[in-house]
Write a protein that holds these residues in place. Structure first.
Motif, short mmCIF file in Angstrom:
data_model
loop_
_atom_site.label_atom_id
_atom_site.label_comp_id
_atom_site.label_asym_id
_atom_site.label_seq_id
_atom_site.Cartn_x
_atom_site.Cartn_y
_atom_site.Cartn_z
N ALA A 135 -48.29 23.94 36.07
CA ALA A 135 -48.10 22.36 36.78
C ALA A 135 -49.57 21.47 37.37
N ASN A 136 -50.01 22.39 36.88
CA ASN A 136 -51.59 21.66 36.79
C ASN A 136 -51.59 20.42 36.09
N PHE A 137 -50.91 19.83 34.78
CA PHE A 137 -51.03 19.62 33.98
C PHE A 137 -49.30 18.44 34.24
N GLY A 138 -48.23 18.77 35.46
CA GLY A 138 -47.23 17.83 35.52
C GLY A 138 -47.92 16.60 36.42
N ALA A 139 -48.44 16.04 37.52
CA ALA A 139 -49.02 15.00 37.13
C ALA A 139 -49.45 13.75 36.29
N THR A 140 -50.49 14.20 35.66
CA THR A 140 -50.50 13.42 34.34
C THR A 140 -49.86 13.46 33.31
N ILE A 141 -48.52 14.50 33.56
CA ILE A 141 -48.01 13.79 32.48
C ILE A 141 -46.67 12.65 32.67
N MET A 142 -46.24 12.81 34.33
CA MET A 142 -45.39 12.05 35.20
C MET A 142 -46.69 10.52 35.01
N GLN A 143 -47.56 10.94 35.01
CA GLN A 143 -48.04 9.04 34.77
C GLN A 143 -48.06 8.44 33.55
N GLN A 144 -48.23 9.30 32.51
CA GLN A 144 -48.32 9.22 31.45
C GLN A 144 -46.26 8.17 31.18
N ASN A 146 -44.16 7.59 33.58
CA ASN A 146 -44.21 6.15 34.73
C ASN A 146 -44.81 4.97 33.85
N ASP A 147 -46.51 5.10 33.66
CA ASP A 147 -46.63 3.82 32.67
C ASP A 147 -45.78 3.23 31.75
N ALA A 148 -45.15 4.26 31.00
CA ALA A 148 -44.58 3.66 29.86
C ALA A 148 -42.57 3.54 30.50
N ASN A 149 -42.86 3.40 31.64
CA ASN A 149 -40.98 3.26 32.05
C ASN A 149 -40.42 4.03 31.38
N THR A 150 -40.62 5.57 30.60
CA THR A 150 -40.03 6.41 30.89
C THR A 150 -39.57 7.58 31.47
N LYS A 151 -38.10 7.73 31.96
CA LYS A 151 -37.37 8.51 33.01
C LYS A 151 -38.03 9.46 32.54
N VAL A 152 -37.79 10.61 33.53
CA VAL A 152 -38.25 12.41 33.43
C VAL A 152 -36.94 12.97 34.17
N ILE A 157 -39.91 23.24 36.59
CA ILE A 157 -40.70 23.66 37.41
C ILE A 157 -41.02 21.68 37.53
N PRO A 158 -41.31 21.76 39.06
CA PRO A 158 -41.00 20.04 39.32
C PRO A 158 -42.76 19.44 38.71
N MET A 159 -42.28 18.16 38.67
CA MET A 159 -43.23 17.21 38.12
C MET A 159 -42.87 16.40 39.24
N PRO A 160 -43.98 15.43 39.55
CA PRO A 160 -43.91 14.22 40.99
C PRO A 160 -43.30 12.98 40.18
N GLY A 161 -41.97 13.00 40.97
CA GLY A 161 -41.09 11.67 40.78
C GLY A 161 -40.13 12.05 39.78
N ALA A 390 -45.06 22.16 52.03
CA ALA A 390 -45.01 20.55 52.36
C ALA A 390 -44.42 19.23 51.73
N ASP A 391 -44.14 19.26 50.53
CA ASP A 391 -43.93 17.91 49.67
C ASP A 391 -42.97 18.52 48.68
N TYR A 392 -42.14 19.72 48.62
CA TYR A 392 -40.71 19.67 48.17
C TYR A 392 -39.48 21.02 49.01
N GLN A 393 -39.30 20.01 50.40
CA GLN A 393 -38.82 20.37 50.53
C GLN A 393 -36.88 20.02 50.58
N ASN A 394 -37.42 18.82 49.75
CA ASN A 394 -35.61 18.75 48.93
C ASN A 394 -35.23 20.51 48.13
N LEU A 395 -36.15 21.03 47.25
CA LEU A 395 -36.18 22.89 46.52
C LEU A 395 -35.68 23.18 47.73
N ILE A 396 -35.73 23.41 48.71
CA ILE A 396 -34.95 24.87 49.58
C ILE A 396 -34.00 24.28 50.56
N PRO A 397 -33.07 25.38 49.67
CA PRO A 397 -32.10 25.43 50.13
C PRO A 397 -31.92 25.20 51.47
#
Length: 399
Positions: A135-144, A146-152, A157-161, A390-397
């Motif tokens: 999970a510690n690398f998810g935000a870094t991967i997603m930032q890169q 997003n910068d490349a406009n590549t959807k994921v 394991i959730p990744m922001p965005g 708190a940021d993952y309410q959509n993952l709770i049924p």
């Protein structure tokens, strides 16, 4: 390599609404060439449907290489049976769709996952499906990305965005824990179970979301075994591997008195199997009962008397969702932020219903399982208040 499961069996079960995959966000509903995540039964779409999706995706998104769509898939670890089944499904769907699928192996390591993500961007892939555990690398991967406009799309394991696809962690965990508790009572008796020890194989490195699964296992077990002492719950870090699970279980088994029930579950079937092997090596198999998670080590469940059940995830069908989801995103369609699996208990008695490669062993189920719905809803209300979620309410049924 694992044989693929024939989909005529899957369609038969899905028609009974037992094995369908359900959307976590009820607001979304759209049909994309026969693919609607709210209603899709999980069976592979036809090549014609997939190619029509590719045509729409190509019209909306000019391929980065100027010729054809290239999809990236970063697998969690390619020599794990669950992951291999996911990969096989991805390959089969990509082949039918006529798109190029580039595959890398994250090797259960965040730094490797980041390097693989960067390699996808260097290769200018059009879309990425990520199966990565740190999970510690998810935000870094997603930032890169997003910068490349590549959807994921992120698996398990959730990744922001990123769109999340995978386990309904609270429900699958609670289901497995409750089954284990009920089966343990049937095997050892209620009084003896309370003298026993409940060992949970966790995966701390993956963060709060998979922790909902193991937390659910504890809550489900305690719902089935009222009054079970927290002092008799042992948690180990499996590192998501059979080998580490064996080592850690071997380290703690000396804390469990001779003759006391040993009740085991874990983050996945591989970890549960490693823990089982450690107990057997210690000569304590008579005291053991195991419930797995994933139902991707079916032969182990069938061969091992103590391995009574596993929660079904059906990884062989993930690709049937993931390739259409990628094409849907590239086509500019609205895609849900969360797609959750609807889980069932797979046992020796019902395994042939889901996997016709295996015969059902009649009379082998230890219990008639009852899901503790009221206790589960109370558990959901409790975890909704946890700061880590708190940021993952959509993952709770909702129920």
């Amino acid at each position: 390599m694992h044989a693929r499961i024939p989909f005529h069996a899957m369609r038969r079960v899905a028609s009974a609404a037992v094995l369908s995959l359900l959307l976590g966000s009820a607001a979304y509903a759209e049909d994309f060439h026969g693919f609607d995540p709210t209603k899709f039964d999980g069976a592979m779409l036809s090549a014609d449907q997939l190619k029509a999706m590719v045509a729409d995706a190509t019209a909306a998104h000019k391929p980065n290489n100027g010729k054809n769509l290239v999809l990236g898939f970063a697998n969690l670890q390619r020599d794990v049976s669950f992951c291999l089944k996911v990969e096989n499904g991805m390959v089969e769907n990509a082949k039918a769709a006529g798109v190029d699928l580039q595959i890398t192996d994250n090797r259960l390591d965040g730094a490797t996952a980041l390097a693989n993500a960067q390699s996808f961007l260097q290769r200018q892939v059009d879309h990425v499906t990520e199966f990565q555990t740190d999970a510690n690398f998810g935000a870094t991967i997603m930032q890169q990305m997003n910068d490349a406009n590549t959807k994921v799309v992120a698996i398990d394991i959730p990744m922001p965005g990123a769109t999340f696809f995978g386990a309904n962690n609270p429900r699958s965990g609670f289901m497995g824990g409750a089954y284990l508790g009920q089966a343990a009572i049937a095997k050892f008796g209620a009084d003896k179970v309370k003298e026993g020890f409940f060992v949970v194989g966790e995966l701390p490195q993956s963060g709060a979301i998979p922790a909902m699964r193991t937390g659910g296992q504890v809550a489900g077990f305690k719902a089935a075994v009222e009054g079970f002492s927290d002092d008799h719950i042992i948690k180990i870090d499996t590192k998501n591997t059979l080998e580490e699970s064996f080592t850690q279980m071997n380290n703690v088994i000396g804390r469990i008195p001779e003759g006391a029930p040993i009740m085991v579950t874990a983050i996945n079937d591989q970890a549960a199997t490693g823990m089982l092997r450690a107990v057997k090596q210690a000569g304590r198999e008579a005291d053991l009962i195991v419930v797995g998670m994933g139902a991707d080590e079916i032969q182990t469940m069938i061969d091992e008397p103590a391995f009574v059940s596993s929660v079904g995830y059906f990884p062989e069908r993930y690709g049937n969702y993931l390739i259409p989801l990628a094409l849907m995103q590239l086509a500019g369609k609205d895609v849900p932020d969360t797609v959750l699996v609807n889980h069932v208990m797979v046992t020796k008695d019902n395994v042939c219903t889901y996997y016709d490669k295996f015969a059902c062993a009649k009379g082998k189920d230890p219990i008639q399982f009852t899901f503790p719905q009221e206790a589960f809803e109370k558990h959901l209300a409790e975890i909704r208040t946890l700061p880590d979620l708190a940021d993952y309410q959509n993952l709770i049924p909702t129920n």
